[in-house]
Every structure is written in C-alpha cells, then in structure tokens.
Design a protein around this motif. Structure first.
Motif, PDB file in Angstrom:
ATOM      1  N   VAL A 149       0.850  -1.195   0.000  1.00  7.77           N
ATOM      2  CA  VAL A 149       0.000   0.000   0.000  1.00  7.77           C
ATOM      3  C   VAL A 149       0.885   1.244   0.000  1.00  7.77           C
ATOM      4  O   VAL A 149       1.682   1.438   0.933  1.00  7.77           O
ATOM      5  N   PRO A 150       0.781   2.112  -1.012  1.00  3.31           N
ATOM      6  CA  PRO A 150       1.669   3.288  -1.098  1.00  3.31           C
ATOM      7  C   PRO A 150       1.620   4.183   0.130  1.00  3.31           C
ATOM      8  O   PRO A 150       2.660   4.670   0.596  1.00  3.31           O
ATOM      9  N   SER A 151       0.424   4.429   0.678  1.00  2.00           N
ATOM     10  CA  SER A 151       0.332   5.325   1.829  1.00  2.00           C
ATOM     11  C   SER A 151       1.007   4.729   3.059  1.00  2.00           C
ATOM     12  O   SER A 151       1.517   5.457   3.923  1.00  2.00           O
ATOM     13  N   PHE A 152       1.022   3.393   3.180  1.00  3.75           N
ATOM     14  CA  PHE A 152       1.730   2.758   4.294  1.00  3.75           C
ATOM     15  C   PHE A 152       3.233   2.959   4.147  1.00  3.75           C
ATOM     16  O   PHE A 152       3.919   3.302   5.124  1.00  3.75           O
ATOM     17  N   ARG A 153       3.751   2.757   2.947  1.00  2.00           N
ATOM     18  CA  ARG A 153       5.190   2.970   2.715  1.00  2.00           C
ATOM     19  C   ARG A 153       5.556   4.440   2.917  1.00  2.00           C
ATOM     20  O   ARG A 153       6.646   4.759   3.395  1.00  2.00           O
ATOM     21  N   ARG A 154       4.636   5.346   2.585  1.00  2.00           N
ATOM     22  CA  ARG A 154       4.875   6.777   2.794  1.00  2.00           C
ATOM     23  C   ARG A 154       4.975   7.103   4.279  1.00  2.00           C
ATOM     24  O   ARG A 154       5.866   7.849   4.708  1.00  2.00           O
ATOM     25  N   ASP A 155       4.065   6.521   5.089  1.00  2.00           N
ATOM     26  CA  ASP A 155       3.990   6.884   6.511  1.00  2.00           C
ATOM     27  C   ASP A 155       5.013   6.145   7.372  1.00  2.00           C
ATOM     28  O   ASP A 155       5.330   6.605   8.479  1.00  2.00           O
ATOM     29  N   PHE A 156       5.539   5.002   6.882  1.00  2.00           N
ATOM     30  CA  PHE A 156       6.475   4.235   7.705  1.00  2.00           C
ATOM     31  C   PHE A 156       7.816   3.981   7.009  1.00  2.00           C
ATOM     32  O   PHE A 156       8.667   3.282   7.549  1.00  2.00           O
ATOM     33  N   GLY A 157       7.981   4.572   5.825  1.00  2.00           N
ATOM     34  CA  GLY A 157       9.238   4.429   5.104  1.00  2.00           C
ATOM     35  C   GLY A 157       9.846   5.792   4.789  1.00  2.00           C
ATOM     36  O   GLY A 157       9.719   6.736   5.569  1.00  2.00           O
ATOM     37  N   TYR A 158      10.469   5.885   3.633  1.00  2.00           N
ATOM     38  CA  TYR A 158      11.100   7.137   3.219  1.00  2.00           C
ATOM     39  C   TYR A 158      11.043   7.225   1.694  1.00  2.00           C
ATOM     40  O   TYR A 158      10.679   6.262   1.004  1.00  2.00           O
ATOM     41  N   THR A 159      11.399   8.392   1.172  1.00  2.00           N
ATOM     42  CA  THR A 159      11.367   8.611  -0.272  1.00  2.00           C
ATOM     43  C   THR A 159      12.736   8.323  -0.870  1.00  2.00           C
ATOM     44  O   THR A 159      13.760   8.828  -0.399  1.00  2.00           O
ATOM     45  N   TYR A 160      12.752   7.505  -1.928  1.00  2.00           N
ATOM     46  CA  TYR A 160      13.993   7.153  -2.610  1.00  2.00           C
ATOM     47  C   TYR A 160      13.743   7.200  -4.117  1.00  2.00           C
ATOM     48  O   TYR A 160      12.893   6.451  -4.622  1.00  2.00           O
ATOM     49  N   ASP A 161      14.452   8.078  -4.817  1.00  2.00           N
ATOM     50  CA  ASP A 161      14.284   8.256  -6.264  1.00  2.00           C
ATOM     51  C   ASP A 161      12.828   8.516  -6.629  1.00  2.00           C
ATOM     52  O   ASP A 161      12.288   7.971  -7.603  1.00  2.00           O
ATOM     53  N   GLY A 162      12.175   9.304  -5.795  1.00  2.00           N
ATOM     54  CA  GLY A 162      10.800   9.690  -6.087  1.00  2.00           C
ATOM     55  C   GLY A 162       9.762   8.648  -5.726  1.00  2.00           C
ATOM     56  O   GLY A 162       8.568   8.832  -6.024  1.00  2.00           O
ATOM     57  N   GLN A 163      10.174   7.553  -5.073  1.00  2.00           N
ATOM     58  CA  GLN A 163       9.230   6.510  -4.685  1.00  2.00           C
ATOM     59  C   GLN A 163       9.279   6.288  -3.176  1.00  2.00           C
ATOM     60  O   GLN A 163      10.306   6.516  -2.539  1.00  2.00           O
ATOM     61  N   TYR A 164       8.136   5.859  -2.633  1.00  2.00           N
ATOM     62  CA  TYR A 164       8.081   5.527  -1.209  1.00  2.00           C
ATOM     63  C   TYR A 164       8.654   4.123  -1.005  1.00  2.00           C
ATOM     64  O   TYR A 164       8.233   3.174  -1.658  1.00  2.00           O
ATOM     65  N   VAL A 165       9.624   4.028  -0.096  1.00  2.00           N
ATOM     66  CA  VAL A 165      10.322   2.757   0.127  1.00  2.00           C
ATOM     67  C   VAL A 165      10.334   2.440   1.618  1.00  2.00           C
ATOM     68  O   VAL A 165      10.585   3.322   2.450  1.00  2.00           O
ATOM     69  N   LEU A 166      10.029   1.186   1.945  1.00  2.00           N
ATOM     70  CA  LEU A 166      10.147   0.713   3.323  1.00  2.00           C
ATOM     71  C   LEU A 166      11.426  -0.098   3.418  1.00  2.00           C
ATOM     72  O   LEU A 166      11.612  -1.043   2.657  1.00  2.00           O
ATOM     73  N   PRO A 167      12.357   0.268   4.300  1.00  2.00           N
ATOM     74  CA  PRO A 167      13.632  -0.451   4.394  1.00  2.00           C
ATOM     75  C   PRO A 167      13.434  -1.951   4.579  1.00  2.00           C
ATOM     76  O   PRO A 167      12.475  -2.399   5.225  1.00  2.00           O
ATOM     77  N   ALA A 168      14.363  -2.722   3.993  1.00  2.00           N
ATOM     78  CA  ALA A 168      14.252  -4.178   4.056  1.00  2.00           C
ATOM     79  C   ALA A 168      14.230  -4.679   5.499  1.00  2.00           C
ATOM     80  O   ALA A 168      13.548  -5.665   5.816  1.00  2.00           O
ATOM     81  N   SER A 169      14.982  -4.020   6.384  1.00  2.00           N
ATOM     82  CA  SER A 169      15.017  -4.456   7.784  1.00  2.00           C
ATOM     83  C   SER A 169      13.643  -4.337   8.428  1.00  2.00           C
ATOM     84  O   SER A 169      13.219  -5.226   9.192  1.00  2.00           O
ATOM     85  N   TRP A 170      12.922  -3.260   8.105  1.00  2.00           N
ATOM     86  CA  TRP A 170      11.586  -3.097   8.659  1.00  2.00           C
ATOM     87  C   TRP A 170      10.602  -4.066   8.015  1.00  2.00           C
ATOM     88  O   TRP A 170       9.671  -4.553   8.660  1.00  2.00           O
TER      89      TRP A 170
END
Length: 598
Positions: A149-170
């Motif tokens: 879900v994009p909004s989940f990655r936005r709220d619990f991840g970070y922006t990388y190359d214009g995309q919302y990314v959740l770190p692999a560790s999380w």
C-alpha cells in the motif's frame, strides 16, 4: 478381524469398522497390585495409589473419596489385602474395560454424516472457536499486503528516487514479529488453558488482541516501533487462538467428526487470508492513513464476536473432568449430543482414560512432553509443521504475485489473481473435509508432500526456460500447488498434531506445535526473500529445486514416522503409542491383541 474397512464410494454414509474387539480389556495396562505380598509393615513408606484406587478416586469425586478408596483396598488389617479386595480390584478392571469398550463401540458406530446430525451443536461451536484461527490467517496476510500500500510505505518508510520505500530491515520485522509473539502464545496455552479452561484461554487471547489492534490502529506515522509492539502483542494472542481452537475441536468432537473439525482450523486460516486480500483490494488504493488503518480496524470484529459468544460456549468436558466437575461434564456432553446421548458413559470414558494416563505419567509439565512415549508424539506434532515449510508453502504461495507479474500481469491484476489463489485454497480445504475420513490422515499427508514436491520441481524446471510460456507455467503451477497443499498437508497438519497428543498433555503438545509452526514460518519469511530477490541470490523460480528436493526427503520422513489416527479413540492411541507400534501398522493393529486379550 479385518481392521481396514473396504473402500466405500461415499465416506459419509458408511460407518467405520470397529477397531475395538476386546479393546480396553486392554486395561491390563492397569497392572493392579493384586499379586503384591499380603501385608505391609507399618514402618514402610506409604505406597503410591494403585490403579483401582485412582479410578475409584476419579469416579467418586477426587480427594474426598481417597480415604474410602484406600480403605477398600487395605481391608481389615493395617496394609493388608484380602481375597475380597482382590475380587474388588478385578471387578474394577472389568468395569473400566467394559466402559471403554462400550464407549468406543458407540463412537465407532457414527458416520461423519450421522455424527453431524447428532452432534451438530458440537460442530457449530467448533466453527465458532475457529474464528480465532481466521484472525491468524487475516493477520498473516494483512502484514505482507500492507507493504504494497503506497500510503503505508509513505507513513512508515522514506522517499527514494521519487518513490516511497520501506527499508528491508523493517519489512523483515513486520513480517516476522507476529510469528515471534505466536511462539510464546502457543507455549503459554498449556499453562493458561490448564488453569482457566479452553474458554478462559480464548477470552484472554481476545482481550489481548483487542488491545494490540488498538495500538496498531492508533500508531502515528513513522512510529515504526509502536506498530511493531502492537503486532508482537497481537501475535501472542494469535498463537493462543490457534492452539486453543485445535485442542477444543479435538476434545468436544465425536470420533467421526474429529478429523473434520480439527482440519477446519486450516480452512478458517485460509478464509482469513482470503478476507484480508479482499479488504486490501478495496482499501489499498486510498491515499490517506485509512488505506491501512481500516484493514487493521476490521480485526476488532473477530475478538469481539468471540467475547460475545464465549459465555454461551460449552467448556471442554475433558477439562471439566480433570477439575473434578463430573456433573458439569455430563451436562456439557448432553448439551452437545442431545438427550439421546449416554452422557454418563462418555464421562466415564474420559475419567478412565485420564486414570490410565496417570499410571504412565504422574505430572503434566512441558518436560513430560519429552519423556517416554510422549516424546514420539511431541516430535510428530512438531514435524508436521516443519514439513509444511519444507514443502515450500512460503516460497510458492508467498511469492504468487511475483510469479503472476513475471507472467505479464500488471500489479493490480496479479493481486486479483492472488485473491483467486486463496479462493482455490478454500475449495481445497472443503475437499479435505470429505477426504480426511475417506482416505485417512497418513496417506493424505504423504501424497500431499509428494504432490507439493513435484510442483516445486516443475516450477524449478519452468524457470530454466526464458520464454513467456514458461512464465505462464510458473503462474499455473502456483495455483495447482495451493490446491494440492490445501487438500493434503495444510489441513492434515492441524488434524494430526491435535490428535497425537495424550489427553493429559494435549494443550501443551498443541502449544509446542504452534511454537514450531511460528518459528519455521518466521525463518522461511526471512530466508526465502534472500534466495529469490534479484539483488540477492536471484534464484527466482529455481528455488523450486531446493524445496522440491527437501519435499522428497520430507516425504520419506512422513512415510516412516506419521501414524494413521483415523477412527482411533484417545485411549486406543494411548495404547498404540505405549506399545511402540510402528506408525505404518497403526491402522491395522488390534489394540486388544497388543494388550494381551486379543
């Protein structure tokens, strides 16, 4: 006699053949001390209660009857045993044997269809308690689905190359933390259920789950640790839910329904997975926080339903008997089977089975699960879940969307196909309802392992060809695998691990099984992405060769060690395990013969 009934085209219409010739005459296991010396000096330490004393105590209401029971064994002199006492002991043996034989014949007389008609209340309450298993499946699926879900990655991840990314560790943490909680939830069931009963354990799990869902729902953006804590606590409740549901179904179901009700635990898990996929399909495109909060909030429905219904749910009669509440146990048996059921007979069967088990083990701790014949039973309860992971269930089903995307489907359509895959799983479980009593536990599990290994190897070979047809083959094999898995080792794992444990240690054996289930699932979820992902080992579908080979090895283990428990009562299984009968001979062994009264 021929202990194997000839195949019948309709397993719901023909009663199973009676496995109980003089069966629990087998209570030669009750080695009475009638051959003991006639007197005992007063100075000797007191003897452990003999078997007839234990049965007398249990039947008469426990400790209150101890003095009378001991007196009836001692006779007129201090410690003396007279001919009259020996006669009484013999009558006790005969009465216990007759009770178990009569109860076993009564249970063997039911077909699944007649058992559902007579014990429909038991069937309904088993389905009700499996709501907790539904939540297990829902949570397991929703954890991975929210990562897309994009909004989940936005709220619990970070922006990388214009995309919302959740770190692999999380990602790994989110996927595995519920399993960690489930391990401890499963283990704690043995203590909680022993003290508060199956209903009490489920109620506790429901309160814990409601609290955990509250934490998840109100977690603010970027408070990843708080969300992890909520998932960890909910995982604890989920472990208790599945363990309690399995034990409950095994203990309130008549013999003809036991395979169906214990296997339905897996059905409800798959229904939970299907439901979570549908919820994400409906909410995942939202751009606000409720894209993932609504899926979390829906979980509140299930523990709430359980708390509403639990006051009306019957407690396990096995637990009531162990607590000395015999009249309550009779009331429950009558309530579950209707007025025509012989409630006193079945309560006596429970009492006598427990008395027999007490002869072999004085305590019921987790350490006892690793002693004597219970060690073998515990290993089987653990290994059925190890073999599920060895068969590659996380690889094939966890990466089904990956294979669909390789076949050319876009993300949205691949997710819809994932919903279809879980629907196929529901169909497979319904087929298993009919097959479990028709073909038995052992053959279904063994051939299920063979089938899953074959599909894994087919996925591996398909990945060698770099063509679109090969990609379509991998996607098709994913669907085939889910059907094969859900007809065989998926539901059968829950049937076998609930049946092999002794009555006295069942909740602990089941808890250990769920611990291993959660542990293996966690390990698989951590390791497999490193094998599949392009930025790691990049094996893709070739991982099928690994699980295909492991599946074949696991099939050999299943053939050698998994017994046939179909149409075996609890005391029959006790006798078979105590006699160390080969698993391959469980289905055809005359229990009366192995105990000396064939």
């Amino acid at each position: 006699m021929n202990p194997n009934p000839s195949p019948n085209p309709n397993p719901f219409d023909s009663p199973p053949q009676d496995h109980v010739p003089e069966l629990h005459d087998s209570l030669d296991v009750l080695k009475m001390s009638s051959n003991a010396p006639p007197t005992q000096p007063k100075s000797n330490p007191p003897e452990s209660p003999s078997a007839e004393v234990q049965v007398h105590r249990l039947r008469s209401g426990g400790a209150d009857a101890d003095a009378d029971a001991d007196a009836s064994m001692r006779g007129p002199g201090p410690g003396a045993r007279t001919d009259s006492d020996a006669s009484d002991a013999s009558k006790t043996r005969q009465h216990v044997a007759a009770t178990l034989i009569q109860a076993a014949k009564e249970e063997h007389s039911y077909t699944p269809l007649t058992a559902i008609r007579k014990y429909w209340r038991a069937f309904v309450w088993c389905m009700f308690m499996n709501i907790g298993a539904l939540l297990w499946g829902y949570d397991a699926q929703i954890g991975g689905a929210t990562l897309s879900v994009p909004s989940f990655r936005r709220d619990f991840g970070y922006t990388y190359d214009g995309q919302y990314v959740l770190p692999a560790s999380w990602q790994s943490a989110f996927n595995s933390v519920s399993s960690i909680g489930g391990m401890f939830g499963g283990l704690s069931l043995g203590i909680v259920a022993e003290r508060f009963g199956r209903r009490g354990a489920t109620a506790l799990a429901s309160f814990v789950s409601i609290t955990a869902i509250f934490i998840q729902f109100f977690t603010p953006p970027h408070a990843n640790g708080m969300l992890l804590v909520g998932k960890l606590i909910n995982g604890y409740a989920l472990g208790m839910y599945v363990s309690s549901a399995s034990s409950y179904c095994a203990e309130i179901s008549p013999l003809a329904l036991r395979g169906i009700t214990t296997g339905s635990v897996n059905l409800w898990i798959v229904i939970g997975q299907f439901l979570s996929n549908c919820v994400i399909e409906g909410c995942g495109t939202r751009t606000d926080q409720y894209a993932y909060r609504i899926p979390f909030a829906i979980q509140w429905i299930f523990p709430t339903l359980l708390l509403i219904g639990l006051p009306f749910a019957p407690e396990s009669p096995w637990w009531l008997v162990r607590r000395g509440r015999f009249s309550s146990a009779e009331h429950i048996v009558s309530r579950l089977g209707g007025r025509t059921v012989d409630a006193p007979l079945f309560v006596h069967q429970i009492q006598d089975t427990i008395a027999l088990e007490d002869l072999h083990r004085a305590s019921s701790t987790y350490l006892d699960c690793a002693r004597g014949s219970d060690r073998r039973r515990t290993i089987i309860a653990m290994m059925v879940f190890v073999l599920q992971q060895v068969a590659g269930v996380v690889f094939v089903l966890g990466f089904s969307n990956y294979f669909f995307q390789l076949a050319g489907f876009n993300t949205a359509n691949s997710f819809k196909l994932g919903v279809g895959v879980t629907a196929i799983g529901i169909v497979g479980n319904l087929v298993a309802f009919f097959a479990v009593n028709r073909f038995g536990r052992r053959p279904l599990f063994f051939w299920g392992m063979i089938g899953c290994a074959a599909v894994n190897l087919a996925v591996g070979f398909s990945s060698l060809a770099n063509t679109q047809a090969a990609r379509w083959s991998e996607a098709a094999f994913t669907i085939i695998y889910n059907f094969v898995y859900q007809v065989g080792i998926g539901p059968l794992g829950y049937v076998i691990f609930a049946e092999v444990g002794s009555a006295k240690l069942r909740s602990k054996t089941v808890g250990i099984g769920i611990f291993v289930n959660s542990l293996c699932g966690m390990i698989a979820n951590i390791v497999i992405p490193y094998l599949v992902n392009p930025d790691e080992a990049n094996l893709g579908g070739k991982v099928g060769f690994i699980f295909g080979g492991l599946g074949l090895i696991g099939s050999v283990w299943a053939w050698v060690y998994i017994p046939e428990t179909k149409y075996r009562t609890v005391d029959e299984l006790d006798a078979l395990f105590e006699a160390r009968i080969s698993p391959r001979k469980f289905h055809k062994t005359d229990v009366g013969a192995i105990t000396g009264r064939a």
